[in-house]
Design an enzyme around this catalytic site. Structure first.
Site, PDB file in Angstrom:
ATOM      1  N   TYR A 130       0.832  -1.213   0.000  1.00 14.73           N
ATOM      2  CA  TYR A 130       0.000   0.000   0.000  1.00 14.73           C
ATOM      3  C   TYR A 130       0.862   1.258   0.000  1.00 14.73           C
ATOM      4  O   TYR A 130       1.453   1.637   1.010  1.00 14.73           O
ATOM      5  CB  TYR A 130      -1.016  -0.071   1.148  1.00 14.73           C
ATOM      6  CG  TYR A 130      -2.117  -1.017   0.745  1.00 14.73           C
ATOM      7  CD1 TYR A 130      -1.834  -2.369   0.591  1.00 14.73           C
ATOM      8  CD2 TYR A 130      -3.375  -0.571   0.409  1.00 14.73           C
ATOM      9  CE1 TYR A 130      -2.800  -3.256   0.136  1.00 14.73           C
ATOM     10  CE2 TYR A 130      -4.346  -1.446  -0.043  1.00 14.73           C
ATOM     11  CZ  TYR A 130      -4.047  -2.788  -0.174  1.00 14.73           C
ATOM     12  OH  TYR A 130      -5.001  -3.657  -0.639  1.00 14.73           O
ATOM     13  N   LYS A 183       2.759 -16.022  -0.452  1.00 15.29           N
ATOM     14  CA  LYS A 183       3.168 -16.445  -1.794  1.00 15.29           C
ATOM     15  C   LYS A 183       4.692 -16.625  -1.750  1.00 15.29           C
ATOM     16  O   LYS A 183       5.446 -16.062  -2.558  1.00 15.29           O
ATOM     17  CB  LYS A 183       2.742 -15.357  -2.803  1.00 15.29           C
ATOM     18  CG  LYS A 183       2.971 -15.687  -4.255  1.00 15.29           C
ATOM     19  CD  LYS A 183       1.999 -16.705  -4.812  1.00 15.29           C
ATOM     20  CE  LYS A 183       2.333 -16.985  -6.274  1.00 15.29           C
ATOM     21  NZ  LYS A 183       1.680 -18.191  -6.787  1.00 15.29           N
ATOM     22  N   ASP A 216      -2.837 -18.003  -4.138  1.00 17.04           N
ATOM     23  CA  ASP A 216      -3.629 -18.391  -5.314  1.00 17.04           C
ATOM     24  C   ASP A 216      -4.436 -19.660  -5.034  1.00 17.04           C
ATOM     25  O   ASP A 216      -5.618 -19.760  -5.383  1.00 17.04           O
ATOM     26  CB  ASP A 216      -2.746 -18.549  -6.561  1.00 17.04           C
ATOM     27  CG  ASP A 216      -1.434 -19.257  -6.278  1.00 17.04           C
ATOM     28  OD1 ASP A 216      -1.084 -19.430  -5.100  1.00 17.04           O
ATOM     29  OD2 ASP A 216      -0.752 -19.655  -7.247  1.00 17.04           O
ATOM     30  N   ASP A 240      -6.959  -7.974   1.638  1.00 22.16           N
ATOM     31  CA  ASP A 240      -7.972  -7.114   1.039  1.00 22.16           C
ATOM     32  C   ASP A 240      -8.776  -7.909   0.001  1.00 22.16           C
ATOM     33  O   ASP A 240     -10.007  -7.884  -0.027  1.00 22.16           O
ATOM     34  CB  ASP A 240      -7.258  -5.928   0.370  1.00 22.16           C
ATOM     35  CG  ASP A 240      -8.194  -4.763   0.132  1.00 22.16           C
ATOM     36  OD1 ASP A 240      -9.339  -4.802   0.618  1.00 22.16           O
ATOM     37  OD2 ASP A 240      -7.776  -3.805  -0.546  1.00 22.16           O
ATOM     38  N   ASP A 244     -12.811  -9.688   0.364  1.00 20.27           N
ATOM     39  CA  ASP A 244     -13.913  -9.352  -0.554  1.00 20.27           C
ATOM     40  C   ASP A 244     -14.487 -10.627  -1.168  1.00 20.27           C
ATOM     41  O   ASP A 244     -15.696 -10.757  -1.355  1.00 20.27           O
ATOM     42  CB  ASP A 244     -13.422  -8.427  -1.683  1.00 20.27           C
ATOM     43  CG  ASP A 244     -13.635  -6.956  -1.344  1.00 20.27           C
ATOM     44  OD1 ASP A 244     -13.573  -6.621  -0.136  1.00 20.27           O
ATOM     45  OD2 ASP A 244     -13.861  -6.152  -2.265  1.00 20.27           O
TER      46      ASP A 244
END
Ligand code: NAD
Length: 360
Positions: A130, A183, A216, A240, A244
């Site tokens: 961010y 990851k 993933d 984030d 969602d």
């Protein structure tokens, strides 16, 4: 107990008014001793104060025991130099709200994709990819030449440790299972550091099971088998996106609640944005902000050792669930015709008529 209400933009004032209405009913029923104070901000103060987050509003948020923040129309804000401060990001930094806690669960009466799901994404909130929060000075994104742009991803041991601790503490009170998501097959250094710190914290919680998943694979597994997850701990960007996705699996953004929490401060803030497409029509779903408010009450109960606030949190969440159980109360995002005001009145009525908390 002082709660600062910052209404936000577009549907923000509509849903914060609904959250305030049910909070006032709770306060009266359970004698919580709340002092609710509303402070204009966002586009409402851009002309008058040359800022979307006037300094005095930030001071009020800092001085309050808890904050309820409506969604803000950051897309319409001018650059920072012209007063367009992103209140959401700025408050997270100023109040050191390092944990973004985002629960997702199926609820009776609501159409969901994933059956039997009840999980919480615990997302690191202060660094990661961010650009507005990972540098001391300047932006974490820059463009050395017209055809090249770079972004910095910051992962620090301290931030990983404290988000891991928040996740393990939460899991200790739930199903005692944490999944760390990363990851590290590609981002070996940064996500390697994240794993190292989470594993260290796990040693402090021998009763909590820790497993891990690549982000993933997690995105797919969440759709196939959401019921196997309890608490998911991860860095900013992954959290984030996954939260969602989780919200969409069990009813959509209108139900997606969140708490931004630190050691000393907490802010109730729905996951969704300011929905300019439906603003002013009185049809926004206030459930996500109400459920976020319940999370704030629960956080305040622990922080101030006031069990009555936990009773209030349960009663609020239970009343939202009871309201949702009847499709006649569903706003348009859930396929119904109910207005924001209708939903708020139904939740308020349920709180008033409930026997829960009568002897608290
Ligand atoms: P959005 O979440 O505002 O809207 C996406 C879709 O979901 C829209 O169709 C909207 O009508 C619907 N929706 C969202 N919340 C709803 C609710 N409570 N009830 C019913 N329907 C709801 O996302 P967006 O359109 O990408 O962004 C709009 C604005 O919000 C932009 O300015 C963006 O920068 C800002 N934003 C703010 C926050 C925040 O304040 N935390 C978060 C995301 C986006």
């Amino acid at each position: 107990m002082h709660i600062a209400i910052l209404p936000g933009d577009d549907i923000g004032p509509e849903i914060t008014a609904a959250a305030r209405q049910v909070l006032e009913v709770l306060d009266e029923k359970l004698a919580l001793g709340l002092r609710l104070e509303q402070h204009p901000m966002g586009l409402a103060t851009l002309d008058s104060h040359a800022s979307t987050l006037p300094r005095e509003v930030l001071d009020e948020a800092r001085a309050a025991d808890g904050v309820i923040l409506g969604p803000v129309s950051t897309y319409d804000y001018p650059p920072v130099e012209q007063g367009g401060i992103n209140p959401s990001a700025h408050i997270r930094i100023a109040l050191d709200l390092f944990a973004n806690i985002r629960p997702s669960r199926t609820r009776a009466g609501v159409h969901y994709v994933a059956e039997d799901m009840d999980l919480v994404v615990v997302r690191e909130n202060t660094e990661g990819f961010y650009a507005d929060r990972n540098m001391l000075d300047g932006s974490g994104e820059f463009q050395p030449s017209p055809d090249m742009a770079l972004a910095i991803r910051k992962i620090s041991a301290g931030a990983c440790q404290r988000i891991a601790r928040a996740a393990f503490e939460l899991a200790s009170r739930r199903d005692k299972h944490v999944t760390m998501v990363h990851k590290a097959n590609v981002l070996k250094v940064t996500d390697g550091l994240f794993i190292r710190e989470v594993v260290k914290v796990a040693d402090e919680f021998p009763d909590v099971r820790l497993d891990e998943m690549l982000v993933d694979a997690m995105a797919a597994r969440l759709i196939r088998e959401p019921r196997i997850f309890d608490v998911i701990v991860t860095s900013n960007m992954y959290g984030d996106i996954l939260s969602d996705e989780a919200a969409a699996l069990c009813g959509g953004l209108g139900l997606a609640s969140a708490l931004n929490a630190g050691e000393r401060h907490a802010v109730a803030q729905a996951v969704h944005g300011s929905a300019p497409d439906i603003a002013g029509r009185g049809i926004a779903n206030p459930a996500a902000l109400m459920l976020s408010t319940a999370m704030l009450l629960d956080w305040l109960a622990s922080r101030h050792d006031r069990p009555i606030l936990a009773v209030a949190a349960d009663l609020l969440e239970g009343s939202v669930n009871a309201t949702l159980a009847n499709p006649a109360n569903h706003p348009p995002d859930l396929g119904g015709k109910a207005t924001t005001q209708h939903f708020a009145a139904a939740v308020a009525e349920h709180i008033q008529s409930s026997s829960q908390g009568d002897h608290a």
